[in-house]
Design a protein around this motif. Sequence first.
Motif, short mmCIF file in Angstrom:
data_model
loop_
_atom_site.label_atom_id
_atom_site.label_comp_id
_atom_site.label_asym_id
_atom_site.label_seq_id
_atom_site.Cartn_x
_atom_site.Cartn_y
_atom_site.Cartn_z
N LEU A 37 0.84 -1.20 0.00
CA LEU A 37 0.00 0.00 0.00
C LEU A 37 0.87 1.25 0.00
CD1 LEU A 37 -2.77 -1.00 2.59
CD2 LEU A 37 -3.01 -0.81 0.11
N SER A 38 1.90 1.25 0.85
CA SER A 38 2.81 2.42 0.91
C SER A 38 3.55 2.60 -0.40
CB SER A 38 3.81 2.23 2.05
OG SER A 38 3.16 2.13 3.28
N MET A 39 3.96 1.49 -1.00
CA MET A 39 4.70 1.56 -2.25
C MET A 39 3.86 2.19 -3.35
SD MET A 39 6.39 -1.58 -4.36
CE MET A 39 6.71 -2.37 -2.80
N MET A 40 2.62 1.75 -3.49
CA MET A 40 1.75 2.30 -4.53
C MET A 40 1.42 3.76 -4.23
SD MET A 40 1.42 0.00 -6.78
CE MET A 40 0.03 0.55 -7.77
N ASP A 41 1.30 4.08 -2.96
CA ASP A 41 1.03 5.47 -2.58
C ASP A 41 2.20 6.37 -2.97
OD1 ASP A 41 -0.87 7.18 -1.47
OD2 ASP A 41 0.18 7.27 0.43
N ASN A 42 3.42 5.93 -2.68
CA ASN A 42 4.60 6.72 -3.02
C ASN A 42 4.82 6.79 -4.53
OD1 ASN A 42 5.14 7.12 -0.30
ND2 ASN A 42 6.43 5.30 -0.15
N LEU A 43 4.41 5.75 -5.22
CA LEU A 43 4.60 5.69 -6.67
C LEU A 43 3.73 6.71 -7.38
CD1 LEU A 43 5.89 4.17 -9.08
CD2 LEU A 43 3.93 2.61 -9.01
N GLU A 184 9.81 -1.49 -6.66
CA GLU A 184 10.46 -0.98 -5.45
C GLU A 184 11.97 -1.00 -5.58
OE1 GLU A 184 10.06 -1.56 -0.65
OE2 GLU A 184 9.98 -3.34 -1.91
N THR A 185 12.49 -2.09 -6.15
CA THR A 185 13.93 -2.20 -6.34
C THR A 185 14.44 -1.11 -7.27
OG1 THR A 185 13.84 -4.60 -6.02
CG2 THR A 185 15.78 -3.71 -7.14
N MET A 186 13.71 -0.89 -8.35
CA MET A 186 14.12 0.12 -9.33
C MET A 186 14.09 1.51 -8.71
SD MET A 186 12.49 0.94 -13.07
CE MET A 186 12.75 -0.76 -13.56
N PHE A 187 13.04 1.82 -7.95
CA PHE A 187 12.91 3.16 -7.38
C PHE A 187 13.92 3.40 -6.27
CE2 PHE A 187 9.15 3.52 -9.83
CZ PHE A 187 8.85 4.88 -9.90
N SER A 188 14.30 2.37 -5.58
CA SER A 188 15.24 2.56 -4.48
C SER A 188 16.66 2.82 -4.98
CB SER A 188 15.24 1.32 -3.57
OG SER A 188 15.68 0.18 -4.30
N SER A 189 16.95 2.38 -6.21
CA SER A 189 18.31 2.55 -6.73
C SER A 189 18.45 3.64 -7.77
CB SER A 189 18.80 1.22 -7.33
OG SER A 189 17.93 0.80 -8.39
N GLU A 190 17.46 3.77 -8.66
CA GLU A 190 17.62 4.67 -9.81
C GLU A 190 16.83 5.97 -9.75
OE1 GLU A 190 16.65 2.18 -13.17
OE2 GLU A 190 18.77 1.64 -13.41
N LYS A 191 15.79 6.04 -8.94
CA LYS A 191 14.92 7.23 -8.87
C LYS A 191 14.45 7.66 -10.26
CE LYS A 191 15.97 7.46 -4.49
NZ LYS A 191 15.03 6.95 -3.47
N PRO A 192 13.77 6.77 -10.97
CA PRO A 192 13.37 7.13 -12.34
C PRO A 192 12.16 8.06 -12.36
CG PRO A 192 12.47 4.99 -11.78
CD PRO A 192 13.31 5.43 -10.61
N ASP A 193 11.98 8.74 -13.49
CA ASP A 193 10.72 9.44 -13.74
C ASP A 193 9.67 8.41 -14.12
OD1 ASP A 193 11.61 12.08 -13.38
OD2 ASP A 193 12.44 12.13 -15.40
N THR A 194 8.43 8.66 -13.74
CA THR A 194 7.33 7.79 -14.12
C THR A 194 6.28 8.60 -14.87
OG1 THR A 194 7.67 6.44 -12.14
CG2 THR A 194 5.59 6.16 -13.30
N PHE A 195 5.89 8.11 -16.03
CA PHE A 195 4.87 8.78 -16.84
C PHE A 195 3.77 7.76 -17.14
CE2 PHE A 195 8.99 10.73 -18.04
CZ PHE A 195 8.77 11.98 -17.50
N ALA A 196 2.56 8.07 -16.70
CA ALA A 196 1.44 7.14 -16.86
C ALA A 196 0.52 7.59 -17.97
CB ALA A 196 0.67 7.02 -15.54
N PHE A 197 0.01 6.63 -18.72
CA PHE A 197 -0.89 6.91 -19.84
C PHE A 197 -2.11 5.99 -19.76
CE2 PHE A 197 3.09 8.60 -21.15
CZ PHE A 197 2.85 9.54 -22.13
#
Length: 584
Positions: A37-43, A184-197
């Motif tokens: 839940l926290s992960m999706m919230d932060n995402l 979660e692994t990707m966000f913890s290491s790379e801090k990518p931009d996320t673009f949703a469509f």
Amino acid sequence: MFGVQSVVDRIVRLDILTLAEASVTFPPRNPMPPKYLSMMDNLWFSEANYMTRRFIFDAKALSQLRAIAKGEREATPSRIRAVSGFIWKCFVAASRAISGSPKPSIFVQALSLRPGGKPNLLDDSIGNLFWWASATTSAGTGAELFELVDLMRESIAGFDDEYLNSLQGEQGFEAIAEYLDQLETMFSSEKPDTFAFTSWSNLGFYKVDFGWGTPQWIKDNMFIDRFNEGVPFLSAQISCRLSEFLKRQEIESLNKLLPCQPFCNESNNDAPLLVCQVTMFACGGIALGLCTSHKITDAKTGLILCNIWSEVSRGISHHNIGNPTLPEASLVFPPKNPMPQNYLSVMENLWFTEANYVTRRFTFDAKAIAKLKAMAKGESEARPTRTEAVSGFIWKCSMAASRATSGSLKPSIIAQAVNMRARGKPNSLDDSIGNVFWWASAHSNPAETGTELSELVDLMKQSIEAFDDEYLSSVQGEQGFQAIAEYINQLEMLFSFEKPDIFAFTSWLNLGFYKADFGWGLPSSFALFGKVGPAFRNLTVFIETKCGKGIEAWITLDEERMLVLEKDPEFLKFASPCLKISSL
């Protein structure tokens, strides 16, 4: 016919049937592990100043993007993938421009699980039946459109029967959890931009018919196709008192009381012609905001609407309410069909130019108006009206601001909106609905002629006096377009040679908006708009002060000229800046 209870029973039975199937196929996880839940919230939720803008990709643009996105492959991508990939590419470029370095990027597409799911009974299921197909690009990889579309295609291809089956049933959460762990692994290491469509194309909202016909507003940018579409009516709440809101100094706050962006170039023929919004304040105060399309309305039409609406709201019988005339204006001034494209382009270029426009409100009290009328009189016998005197003064000061910002004298045009009802014949146009006005324009070249207030007002007077019976007759009927075309041709020639500034003025004085009573009493405050669209040219609108003796000038200029005008000591001798939305 079905009775009310029968209809309700049918709806309830339908909801039970279609809702239950989805939850059986994709049973909810109870309890949901808090970490997910926290992960999706932060995402998805991150505090920032987000903005929404609307852009249109026409058929030609779509075709070009699909060809670019095809690359060397055999299959041409869909329009959704081509446009999504293009926007993703531009987002990546914008992110790089802001941060100064390339960043990893995640593209997530919402996919409906209904068409791909089994059994087929999910087709009409109610629920939140979608999941994300994600594609990633690292900081060092290329971002050609066809490469991004390939990544998107591969991510969607992963939603095969095997994967969809893995999402179903009691074990389905394991597949979801695996996907979330990867994120979660990707966000913890790379801090990518996320673009949703997400795509709502082909869902058929324009086919929804509640008995009023399908939604469509304007046909061929020329005619109202149907008159029974209804009017969108929005309601909103603000958690402050009306008096507190009106004390704000940011005039842009007024846009919160409007249902859409005011004064913008609206090329979408599916946009509503009238939208209403009622806003309730914590104290019980009410704000009524209206936005109308200038294709079919003008200030007089808006007043007619408000008057009739307020009379109906007060319970006045329809027998005692005047009926506005709808067809007369279009009979006297018949539309040109088709309108020559070059005239549409000229008028669009004339009024819409990209810049950072700002609106400020200034008050001219009775004493200032009297002085300006005396100055504007000059040696002529006729004393100018308050509208002419204040318009001429603002025109003069706007030219001075233009010279200060550009460093040179530029030719200038003042365009004054003239109500054709009061001047036209027959008199049946007095209560006509429509966009029944035209522009009286005057031209001044400061390098050749003077810019004294009396001289400018004389030019304005002459342009309005040209709207005599002979000219008004020439613009009526089937042959009337020739006179309009001649005017547009003159403007086009002038702009091609001199590149003049243009300042438009329209007066809403004496229209009586402060008299509109919807049953709550007379309005405490009347306002126009906050922030105009990004492409709207210089415009000044006059409304009366509440006492009726002064003038509020709502002046819209590009930011550079406005900064000069606001500090012009000559201008401030007569104009008082309004630092609050209202003095209520």
